[in-house]
Design an enzyme around this catalytic site. Structure first.
Site, PDB file in Angstrom:
ATOM      1  N   TYR A 244      -9.505  -3.611   7.305  1.00 49.09           N
ATOM      2  CA  TYR A 244      -8.532  -2.745   6.634  1.00 49.09           C
ATOM      3  C   TYR A 244      -9.227  -1.494   6.102  1.00 49.09           C
ATOM      4  O   TYR A 244      -8.735  -0.376   6.281  1.00 49.09           O
ATOM      5  CB  TYR A 244      -7.873  -3.521   5.496  1.00 49.09           C
TER       6      TYR A 244
ATOM      7  N   SER B  36      10.624  -0.334   3.946  1.00 48.65           N
ATOM      8  CA  SER B  36      11.565  -1.396   3.587  1.00 48.65           C
ATOM      9  C   SER B  36      11.225  -2.044   2.250  1.00 48.65           C
ATOM     10  O   SER B  36      12.015  -2.827   1.713  1.00 48.65           O
ATOM     11  CB  SER B  36      11.589  -2.476   4.682  1.00 48.65           C
ATOM     12  N   ARG B  37      10.064  -1.713   1.691  1.00 42.81           N
ATOM     13  CA  ARG B  37       9.648  -2.302   0.421  1.00 42.81           C
ATOM     14  C   ARG B  37       8.543  -1.456  -0.183  1.00 42.81           C
ATOM     15  O   ARG B  37       7.998  -0.544   0.440  1.00 42.81           O
ATOM     16  CB  ARG B  37       9.139  -3.737   0.630  1.00 42.81           C
TER      17      ARG B  37
ATOM     18  N   ASN C 110       3.421   5.619   6.202  1.00 40.97           N
ATOM     19  CA  ASN C 110       3.100   4.616   5.191  1.00 40.97           C
ATOM     20  C   ASN C 110       2.928   3.221   5.777  1.00 40.97           C
ATOM     21  O   ASN C 110       2.366   2.346   5.125  1.00 40.97           O
ATOM     22  CB  ASN C 110       4.204   4.594   4.128  1.00 40.97           C
TER      23      ASN C 110
ATOM     24  N   SER D 276      -6.049   4.656   1.677  1.00 42.37           N
ATOM     25  CA  SER D 276      -6.347   3.709   0.603  1.00 42.37           C
ATOM     26  C   SER D 276      -7.712   4.028   0.029  1.00 42.37           C
ATOM     27  O   SER D 276      -8.605   4.511   0.746  1.00 42.37           O
ATOM     28  CB  SER D 276      -6.337   2.278   1.131  1.00 42.37           C
TER      29      SER D 276
ATOM     30  N   VAL E 104      15.736   2.992  10.940  1.00 42.53           N
ATOM     31  CA  VAL E 104      15.311   2.600  12.279  1.00 42.53           C
ATOM     32  C   VAL E 104      14.333   1.444  12.102  1.00 42.53           C
ATOM     33  O   VAL E 104      13.769   1.257  11.021  1.00 42.53           O
ATOM     34  CB  VAL E 104      14.638   3.769  13.033  1.00 42.53           C
TER      35      VAL E 104
ATOM     36  N   ALA F  25      -9.980   0.771   9.004  1.00 45.13           N
ATOM     37  CA  ALA F  25      -8.784   1.435   9.521  1.00 45.13           C
ATOM     38  C   ALA F  25      -8.346   2.569   8.598  1.00 45.13           C
ATOM     39  O   ALA F  25      -7.966   3.656   9.065  1.00 45.13           O
ATOM     40  CB  ALA F  25      -7.658   0.419   9.696  1.00 45.13           C
ATOM     41  N   LYS F  26      -8.383   2.347   7.292  1.00 46.62           N
ATOM     42  CA  LYS F  26      -7.953   3.385   6.360  1.00 46.62           C
ATOM     43  C   LYS F  26      -8.944   4.548   6.320  1.00 46.62           C
ATOM     44  O   LYS F  26      -8.540   5.712   6.177  1.00 46.62           O
ATOM     45  CB  LYS F  26      -7.752   2.798   4.966  1.00 46.62           C
TER      46      LYS F  26
END
Length: 278
Positions: free
Chosen positions: A181, A17-18, A102, A168, A72, A184-185
């Site tokens: 973060y 969405s961005r 993403n 990342s 969606v 997680a990446k």
């Protein structure tokens, strides 16, 4: 003349969405793919400079690139939601040929509308709030795994498909801040390698891109910006921020014939900022 090498394929780009995800969707559409946009809701994201809602972005892509587009929305950290959204895509477009995971970000439980575009107040390895801890792990890692679990078995059956997970550079180095973060990446990178090994006999590709600092809308409002790093992709120094288009080009490469013997890789797109083995 544009290279329409993805004509006839359907690409689902989560978190589109961005920012980087939206640019990836536009890039794959430019290459001829039908694209499926995704956001947490159909409404416009609450980040400065990203004012279009999902229906308007789909309309924009159709008009600009002459391909069909749908959207969606829902929480991809919930397996039942992922299953429902994938069913909606298949009902309209049939098989999903390309999955770009993403969705993610260093965004805590309060969401992007909170201070610092959603970064947790305590953002280290020990003192991050428990709700923020779970949210960041689920937003970055579980969304990736659950989408793959839903979509990739169909690729195995057809012996055709491409998965690109967005990691990342933070997942390749320890960070005092952004610790969860980064964790997680790093897990997304390792999951990609594990997935690629499983998929080798079936002719299905799984790779990751690991962006460096990239000038998305959220990036600009979530930290101080160094004006000396605002160079252009058109040329000059690589000592600059990246642009979403540059990440999108890397994704395009990984789903092209140019990457026909590449799988299980983590491609850093950071202008050479990190120079040690991935």
């Amino acid at each position: 003349m544009e290279n329409r090498h993805l004509e006839g394929k359907t690409a689902w780009i989560t978190g589109s969405s961005r920012g980087i995800g939206r640019e990836i969707a536009a890039r794959l559409a430019r290459c001829g793919a039908r694209v499926v946009l995704h956001g947490s809701s159909a409404a416009a994201p609450k980040v400065a400079g990203a004012s279009l809602a999902l229906p308007a972005i789909a309309d924009e892509i159709r008009a600009a690139h002459g391909v069909d587009a749908m959207y969606v929305y829902g929480d991809l950290s919930q397996a039942a939601v992922v299953k429902t959204l994938a069913a909606q895509i298949r009902e309209r477009f049939g098989d999903i040929d390309i999955l770009v995971n993403n969705a993610g970000g260093d965004i805590g439980v309060k969401g992007v509308a909170a201070a610092n575009a959603g970064k947790p107040e305590r953002n280290d390895a020990l003192f991050i709030g428990e709700d923020d801890l779970h949210t960041i792990l689920e937003r970055n890692l579980m969304t990736c795994i659950l989408a793959c679990r839903e979509v990739v078995p169909g690729m195995i059956e057809r012996k055709r498909g491409w998965v690109v997970n967005v990691g990342s550079v933070d997942g390749t180095v320890g960070n005092i801040e952004r610790a969860i973060y980064s964790t997680a990446k790093a897990a997304v990178h390792e999951y990609t390698r594990c997935l690629a090994g499983l998929l080798r006999p079936h002719g299905v590709y799984a790779n990751a891109v690991a962006p460096g600092g990239t000038l998305s809308e959220r990036f600009k409002v979530s930290r101080p910006i160094d004006e000396a790093m605002m160079g252009s992709p058109a040329g000059g120094s690589l000592e600059r921020y990246g642009w979403p288009l540059e990440i999108a080009r890397a994704v395009e490469f990984l789903v092209s014939e140019g990457a026909s013997y590449i799988s299980g890789q983590v491609l850093r797109v950071d202008g050479g900022r990190q120079l040690w083995p991935a």
